[in-house]
Write an enzyme that holds these catalytic residues in place. Sequence first.
Site, PDB file in Angstrom:
ATOM      1  N   LEU C  81       0.805  -1.213   0.000  1.00 60.28           N
ATOM      2  CA  LEU C  81       0.000   0.000   0.000  1.00 60.28           C
ATOM      3  C   LEU C  81       0.845   1.274   0.000  1.00 60.28           C
ATOM      4  O   LEU C  81       0.340   2.371   0.231  1.00 60.28           O
ATOM      5  CB  LEU C  81      -0.975  -0.029   1.186  1.00 60.28           C
ATOM      6  CG  LEU C  81      -1.872  -1.281   1.198  1.00 60.28           C
ATOM      7  CD1 LEU C  81      -2.698  -1.332   2.473  1.00 60.28           C
ATOM      8  CD2 LEU C  81      -2.770  -1.361  -0.014  1.00 60.28           C
ATOM      9  N   CYS C  82       2.145   1.115  -0.275  1.00 59.02           N
ATOM     10  CA  CYS C  82       3.058   2.253  -0.352  1.00 59.02           C
ATOM     11  C   CYS C  82       2.852   3.032  -1.647  1.00 59.02           C
ATOM     12  O   CYS C  82       2.762   2.437  -2.714  1.00 59.02           O
ATOM     13  CB  CYS C  82       4.491   1.724  -0.380  1.00 59.02           C
ATOM     14  SG  CYS C  82       5.454   2.129   1.051  1.00 59.02           S
ATOM     15  N   HIS C  83       2.871   4.344  -1.546  1.00 60.37           N
ATOM     16  CA  HIS C  83       2.816   5.177  -2.748  1.00 60.37           C
ATOM     17  C   HIS C  83       4.186   5.213  -3.427  1.00 60.37           C
ATOM     18  O   HIS C  83       5.206   5.311  -2.747  1.00 60.37           O
ATOM     19  CB  HIS C  83       2.446   6.623  -2.373  1.00 60.37           C
ATOM     20  CG  HIS C  83       1.071   6.760  -1.838  1.00 60.37           C
ATOM     21  ND1 HIS C  83       0.754   6.459  -0.533  1.00 60.37           N
ATOM     22  CD2 HIS C  83      -0.093   7.147  -2.430  1.00 60.37           C
ATOM     23  CE1 HIS C  83      -0.540   6.674  -0.335  1.00 60.37           C
ATOM     24  NE2 HIS C  83      -1.082   7.087  -1.466  1.00 60.37           N
ATOM     25  N   MET C 119       9.275   4.227   4.982  1.00 63.98           N
ATOM     26  CA  MET C 119       9.315   2.853   4.462  1.00 63.98           C
ATOM     27  C   MET C 119      10.533   2.647   3.558  1.00 63.98           C
ATOM     28  O   MET C 119      11.151   1.580   3.568  1.00 63.98           O
ATOM     29  CB  MET C 119       8.034   2.523   3.674  1.00 63.98           C
ATOM     30  CG  MET C 119       6.772   2.525   4.511  1.00 63.98           C
ATOM     31  SD  MET C 119       6.912   1.645   6.101  1.00 63.98           S
ATOM     32  CE  MET C 119       7.364  -0.001   5.552  1.00 63.98           C
ATOM     33  N   GLU C 120      10.878   3.675   2.807  1.00 63.32           N
ATOM     34  CA  GLU C 120      12.049   3.579   1.933  1.00 63.32           C
ATOM     35  C   GLU C 120      13.321   3.451   2.768  1.00 63.32           C
ATOM     36  O   GLU C 120      14.222   2.677   2.427  1.00 63.32           O
ATOM     37  CB  GLU C 120      12.119   4.815   1.022  1.00 63.32           C
ATOM     38  CG  GLU C 120      11.127   4.809  -0.136  1.00 63.32           C
ATOM     39  CD  GLU C 120       9.676   5.098   0.254  1.00 63.32           C
ATOM     40  OE1 GLU C 120       9.420   5.468   1.428  1.00 63.32           O
ATOM     41  OE2 GLU C 120       8.789   4.970  -0.612  1.00 63.32           O
ATOM     42  N   ASP C 134      23.823 -12.508   3.446  1.00 58.29           N
ATOM     43  CA  ASP C 134      24.036 -13.366   2.275  1.00 58.29           C
ATOM     44  C   ASP C 134      25.518 -13.613   2.032  1.00 58.29           C
ATOM     45  O   ASP C 134      25.933 -14.739   1.747  1.00 58.29           O
ATOM     46  CB  ASP C 134      23.414 -12.704   1.036  1.00 58.29           C
ATOM     47  CG  ASP C 134      23.571 -13.564  -0.202  1.00 58.29           C
ATOM     48  OD1 ASP C 134      23.308 -14.773  -0.125  1.00 58.29           O
ATOM     49  OD2 ASP C 134      23.947 -13.029  -1.259  1.00 58.29           O
TER      50      ASP C 134
END
Lengths: 167, 167, 167, 167, 167, 167
Positions: C81-83, C119-120, C134
């Site tokens: 739901l992120c723009h 969020m970014e 990793d």
Amino acid sequence: MSNDSTNQGLSHFDASGQAHMVDVANKNDSHRSAIAAGKIRMKPETLSIIQQGTAKKGDVLGIARIAAIMAAKRTSDLIPLCHPLALTRVTVDFSIEEATATISCQAQVETIGKTGVEMEALTAVQVGLLTIYDMCKATDRGMVMTDIRVLEKHGGKSGDWVSLIDG
Amino acid sequence: MSNDSTNQGLSHFDASGQAHMVDVANKNDSHRSAIAAGKIRMKPETLSIIQQGTAKKGDVLGIARIAAIMAAKRTSDLIPLCHPLALTRVTVDFSIEEATATISCQAQVETIGKTGVEMEALTAVQVGLLTIYDMCKATDRGMVMTDIRVLEKHGGKSGDWVSLIDG
Amino acid sequence: MSNDSTNQGLSHFDASGQAHMVDVANKNDSHRSAIAAGKIRMKPETLSIIQQGTAKKGDVLGIARIAAIMAAKRTSDLIPLCHPLALTRVTVDFSIEEATATISCQAQVETIGKTGVEMEALTAVQVGLLTIYDMCKATDRGMVMTDIRVLEKHGGKSGDWVSLIDG
Amino acid sequence: MSNDSTNQGLSHFDASGQAHMVDVANKNDSHRSAIAAGKIRMKPETLSIIQQGTAKKGDVLGIARIAAIMAAKRTSDLIPLCHPLALTRVTVDFSIEEATATISCQAQVETIGKTGVEMEALTAVQVGLLTIYDMCKATDRGMVMTDIRVLEKHGGKSGDWVSLIDG
Amino acid sequence: MSNDSTNQGLSHFDASGQAHMVDVANKNDSHRSAIAAGKIRMKPETLSIIQQGTAKKGDVLGIARIAAIMAAKRTSDLIPLCHPLALTRVTVDFSIEEATATISCQAQVETIGKTGVEMEALTAVQVGLLTIYDMCKATDRGMVMTDIRVLEKHGGKSGDWVSLIDG
Amino acid sequence: MSNDSTNQGLSHFDASGQAHMVDVANKNDSHRSAIAAGKIRMKPETLSIIQQGTAKKGDVLGIARIAAIMAAKRTSDLIPLCHPLALTRVTVDFSIEEATATISCQAQVETIGKTGVEMEALTAVQVGLLTIYDMCKATDRGMVMTDIRVLEKHGGKSGDWVSLIDG
């Protein structure tokens, strides 16, 4: 002292040498455009097959054009430190020089934004040429892509730039 | 009569000239590899900046290598008629020729699969060179990418192929 | 009554409880920034290997930084739901605490836009830490990623917010 | 002498310290699985909102689960040196501990392939937790993601591995 | 009792009703194919424009075919619980029915794998039709896409299935 | 004479018939919205299963909604000549008509930008319906997606447009 001078002109690195996506928040949104070009050299018979296809069926260049346009939109996904940009125009043209069995690709990209679109134009050219290679490789593995470069750019603080090399 | 002969060697088109992703279901899974290469020419001072960076900070080539490896994995997203392949190995090397102010990029890609990996190797080279361009373009817009080609491929029904052009 | 109050503060759901990408058309474009951070704990020998690599070869943190920056640009692809946002800056820093065999990752993201970039910044930190995992997992499967959170955010209607937890 | 010993156990680098996607062509296709886990801590009232939503509307955890599953499929796009893998199973579970206002996320990923799926399981957990953060951030910016790690892995030459830390 | 019966035939949910990407590790790799089809209805003058373009320039259907083939490869990125599959063949055909001013799109997709390719064939058809809509929308916003369905599938444990609706 | 008239209304082609991403730099940023809709017809027993799932577990429509919203954000990746747009709102609703065993999907998309969002709304509907098909196909392969179209659009130079077909 500017970032550029502390790090010898490589603006993608900060003063301590670490990569970053540079701050463009204070740049103005302006109309920016760039034109890039490149070539693929092949055997004359390969060029002949492509030319026949374009006329009626097997439209190699039509497909390469679509791949190039789509790739321009993916540039910031591929190039690590590229800013994402909402492109306002992408055009891709091919021209054929029979004497040298060469196809040239030229891409023009535009945006209203804070950074230039040279990378998007170059990415379009690269993927356009790669797509030609892909579709013809079964008959001609020795094709060579060459002379891929920016021809000109406009807009932004650095203004106009035109390559001195003959396009 | 084979597809190839009905359509003059362009296997990416069917007999009516329409593009398709060709049927490889009957090809054997075999170990396939390809090596591609290309160059970027720049001003001597640009090369000098990159060389200083590699040693200690501002690692242009390290970043270009990562971009190249990641791009190899995106090939079938970029090239319309490319089959998706589970790559088993990707290596990317850069070498510097000071006399000509040129950086060469060479990519080797391998898979166990039904189609060759030339396109993946070429895509790695293209994006590796593009990333160098991106990071140095603030100081040198006139860089030119050139001589991008497949050097050799191995495996599959067509077997070994080695470029006759000097690498 | 606002959306928030009808649905207990979860703005990503409408009054009937269905998820949506919320309307931000009426929000102002403003300069927004966010800083997120997180850590990965490992065996002292693993940290030692990374430290030796950073100095000369095997640059784990350099690669993790690139992965983190690229992931920030993919946030709206990953988080439902992120723009989508045109980021104007992404920086990622690592710091090493030998006493606890821990590497901290801190990401700062900025945009001129209608929604925040927490969020970014968090996505950059997560993928930066994952990339360290990793590259070192062959020697240390028990590494733990921890304390991943937003440290501060600025801009937009909600203004400044700074975490009370010690960074 | 093996790659590992020449480069101190970091198999993602070759003997000269350059990153590569390591050669797995000679590894056997085997059934591999991994379980990863992690937590997000929040205010008790945030947890309470999520719990009410799950029951009837505003299904935060249902959406986070979908985001986590989709992210597992994107792992090799995000982590630079990860091999692409055709996953055969992805499950994601959440559990709630009210006493500590914590939601735990556990992901299990499986494949028949040449490399393990720890990274895919970790990526699923990270994006599952990030999605919870995204949907609740308007009421609780201070949420912290923590204890993200591999719990166990099975299959491949290195065989079974189980974390000694209590899950 | 099988998963299917415990959850009423929706294999994408486990016994507790949670979504998962179902375990296919024990399914055999077999040759699987699927054919899907769909239509777009438009004004007769729109169809006429497309028909003229196909002959010489403005090749709407050629571009839609490329978009459809590329979309088939993106299916598992778009459909949350779809397994990623290495497609071995994708063909897309369009046919024109002038009487009803309708273009039909039919896609055939094949793989050697553990799950069927109906979703890939349907995705190709959907994106092929969407691309026609996109290119003609400036002259005909009222176009309708319809009758999108699987015509037949082959391979795998469930064997052959053919739609009873007339294609 | 305008581009449109020289090429019969297909603005995605230039005067020589080549595809391009059209220049929108001179269009104003304005608030634009579009609503698209479509249906999927199934067996009554399939609808019944979905209805039971929505209530308590196996939330088919909740997952389809998330897939639809995420797909709207991917539109310019899928549709070759679509401009990338920063969407400001995406909502997706489903409604059930038991009499015809049909589920309708309606998507509303908004942006502040230079081009319309019809394609984003249609893509959301298509992928929403595809996801329903995917989750129910094990019990009902004969489902048909139909009546997918734009219901209305607002904003931009062409202004308001409302479909005359009953929604």
